[in-house]
Design an enzyme around this catalytic site. Structure first.
Site, short mmCIF file in Angstrom:
data_model
loop_
_atom_site.label_atom_id
_atom_site.label_comp_id
_atom_site.label_asym_id
_atom_site.label_seq_id
_atom_site.Cartn_x
_atom_site.Cartn_y
_atom_site.Cartn_z
N LYS A 170 0.82 -1.15 0.01
CA LYS A 170 0.20 -0.05 0.07
C LYS A 170 0.92 1.40 0.09
CE LYS A 170 -3.14 0.37 3.39
NZ LYS A 170 -3.03 1.65 4.25
N ARG B 153 2.78 6.04 -3.14
CA ARG B 153 3.88 6.74 -3.72
C ARG B 153 4.10 6.61 -5.20
NH1 ARG B 153 4.10 5.88 1.44
NH2 ARG B 153 5.52 6.80 3.10
N GLY C 238 -5.26 7.97 5.60
CA GLY C 238 -4.31 8.83 6.15
C GLY C 238 -3.07 8.95 5.23
N ARG D 239 -9.10 11.88 12.37
CA ARG D 239 -7.63 11.83 12.53
C ARG D 239 -6.99 13.23 12.40
NH1 ARG D 239 -5.81 6.85 9.15
NH2 ARG D 239 -4.06 7.22 10.33
N ASP E 284 1.61 -1.01 12.04
CA ASP E 284 0.51 -1.54 11.33
C ASP E 284 0.34 -2.93 12.05
OD1 ASP E 284 -0.06 1.02 10.31
OD2 ASP E 284 0.71 0.14 8.47
N LYS F 149 -4.86 5.84 14.55
CA LYS F 149 -4.87 5.16 13.27
C LYS F 149 -6.26 5.16 12.85
CE LYS F 149 -0.32 4.29 12.80
NZ LYS F 149 0.43 5.11 12.01
N ARG G 258 -6.72 2.02 17.98
CA ARG G 258 -6.11 0.47 17.85
C ARG G 258 -5.88 -0.01 19.16
NH1 ARG G 258 -3.20 0.28 11.86
NH2 ARG G 258 -5.16 0.15 10.93
#
Ligand code: S3P
Length: 438
Positions: free
Chosen positions: A21, A26, A94, A122, A321, A348, A352
């Site tokens: 991801k 990017r 995000g 967020r 993550d 996040k 979390r």
């Protein structure tokens, strides 16, 4: 849609989880800022990344899907974004939102940034603060630096030296992307090294980036502004953060033996592998190779007896993550697992820290949150039987659906919809390995 996971027979098979991801976002953003054509293969076609693709298109790049995972981007050149006519909607992501903020901050345009209820909750100040130092401004925003907001990019962006207050690749990347348009050298200093995909890919697209160690665990990254970014070919390796789910599943389901191909093994992403090995996991890497600066390997995982460990705080950026699914492995381990320095988990896709504790508790696992640490009492088995609230968070849904494959009673999640943000084929792919879902 709710779904239930049940105790499964040994998992077996060979799969490639979807593209990474971080690298997918990017590749689209750098492709959009480069001159000429960028060809991407293995792009993650999850909702988060598709929203970034749409945003790049709205900012003036030509983005085209030419086959499964194959995408072509024709960019506008550094500083060349056009003002989008509609708000940019980043959905749940995000990363897409914050990296795009950095890229827009270096262009003399205004853009409205928005997202779903999770993303609207967020914090964005951490991005806006350095971007303001570079000359960008926010002309309207909801309370306390939250989305939706209008970001006005800088006409003449300034290069800065910025020490990030938290180890975050999103902050670092936003500053570097804005720094592309600034004359002179933009520097980011982080006290703990975060994932370096932006630096590696900027180099691949022709920018001059240097990176040096800073203190015990940190990095100092410097980018020379106003480079000629040229289009490039990007092969997206499989996402280690997605691989984490079948890996933990194979470790906890007795008799399992699976192989995952093309898994990215950048050391700034593989803290989970280190931790699981310390717990006694059988995880073997072979066929290691490199593409565009990113290492990858084939990973074989066999069911293992796990024991509790202490995970040091400085490892957090390299597995940020993965704590949800690590907590599942910890529950099936013998003994206590202490995970330290988890404050970033609170901001996040959901909180979390609380969501993980709730997921474990409702399934009969003892867990404690002490300050920023989480302590899981592993008993070698999980009673299960609980309904897990997913809070619009893909990784909670997938972690619970892994836990239920080896728990005594089935485990149900309230909503699988958000899995599509990062791992659209999760359920069929796990099913192909032998996981039982109903
Ligand atoms: C990401 C960075 C991490 C991570 C996110 C992806 C990235 O966030 O949680 O899923 O691609 O840069 P932070 O670096 O802000 O912790």
């Amino acid at each position: 849609m709710p779904l239930e996971a049940r105790a499964s027979q040994a998992l077996s098979g060979r799969v490639r989880v979807p593209g990474d991801k971080s690298i997918s976002h990017r590749a689209l953003i750098l492709g959009a800022l480069a001159v000429g054509e960028t060809r991407i293969s293995g792009l993650l076609e999850g909702e988060d990344v598709l929203n970034t693709a749409k945003a790049m298109q709205a900012l003036g790049a030509q983005v085209e899907r030419t086959g499964a995972g194959a995408w072509t981007v024709r960019g506008v050149g550094v500083g060349g974004f056009a003002a989008p006519r509609e708000p940019l909607d980043f959905g749940n992501s995000g990363t897409g939102c914050r990296l795009a903020m950095g890229a827009v901050a270096g262009c003399p345009i205004a853009a409205i940034f928005d997202g779903d209820a999770s993303l609207r909750g967020r914090p964005m100040r951490r991005i806006l603060d350095p971007l303001a130092l570079m000359g960008a401004s926010v002309s309207s925003q909801a309370d306390g630096g939250r989305l939706p907001m209008t970001l006005q990019g800088a006409r003449d962006p300034l290069p800065i030296v910025y020490r990030t207050p938290v180890a975050s690749a999103q902050i670092k990347s936003a500053v570097l992307l804005a720094g592309l348009s600034a004359p002179g050298v933009t520097t980011v200093i982080e006290s703990e090294a975060s994932r370096d995909h932006t630096e590696l890919m900027l180099t691949h697209f022709g920018a001059k980036v240097t990176s040096a160690n800073e203190g015990a665990h940190g990095r100092k990254i410097s980018l020379t502004g106003q480079p000629e970014l040229h289009g490039a070919n990007v092969v997206v390796p499989a996402d280690p953060s997605s691989a984490a789910f079948p890996i933990v599943a194979a470790l906890i389901v007795a008799g399992s033996d699976i192989v995952l191909t093309d898994v990215m093994t950048n050391p700034l992403r593989t803290g989970l592998f280190t931790t699981l090995r310390e717990m006694g996991a059988s995880i073997e890497e072979s066929n290691s190779r490199n593409d565009a600066g990113e290492p990858m390997a084939e990973v074989r995982v066999r069911a293992s007896n796990l024991r509790g460990v202490t995970v040091p705080a400085e490892r957090a950026p390299s597995m940020i993550d993965e704590y949800l699914v690590l907590s599942v492995a910890a529950a099936f381990a013998e003994g206590t697992t202490t995970m330290k320095g988890l404050q970033e988990l609170r901001v996040k896709e959901s909180d979390r820290l609380e969501a993980t504790a709730a997921m474990l508790r409702v399934n009969g696992v003892k867990v404690e949150i002490s300050g920023d640490d989480m302590i899981v009492e592993g008993k070698g088995f999980v009673p299960g039987g609980g309904l897990v609230a997913t809070y619009m968070d893909h990784r909670i849904a997938m972690s619970a659906l892994v836990m239920g494959l080896a728990s005594d009673a089935p485990i149900k999640v309230d909503d699988t919809a958000f899995i599509a943000t990062s791992f659209p084929d999760f359920i069929p792919m796990m099913g192909g390995l032998g996981a039982e879902y109903a």
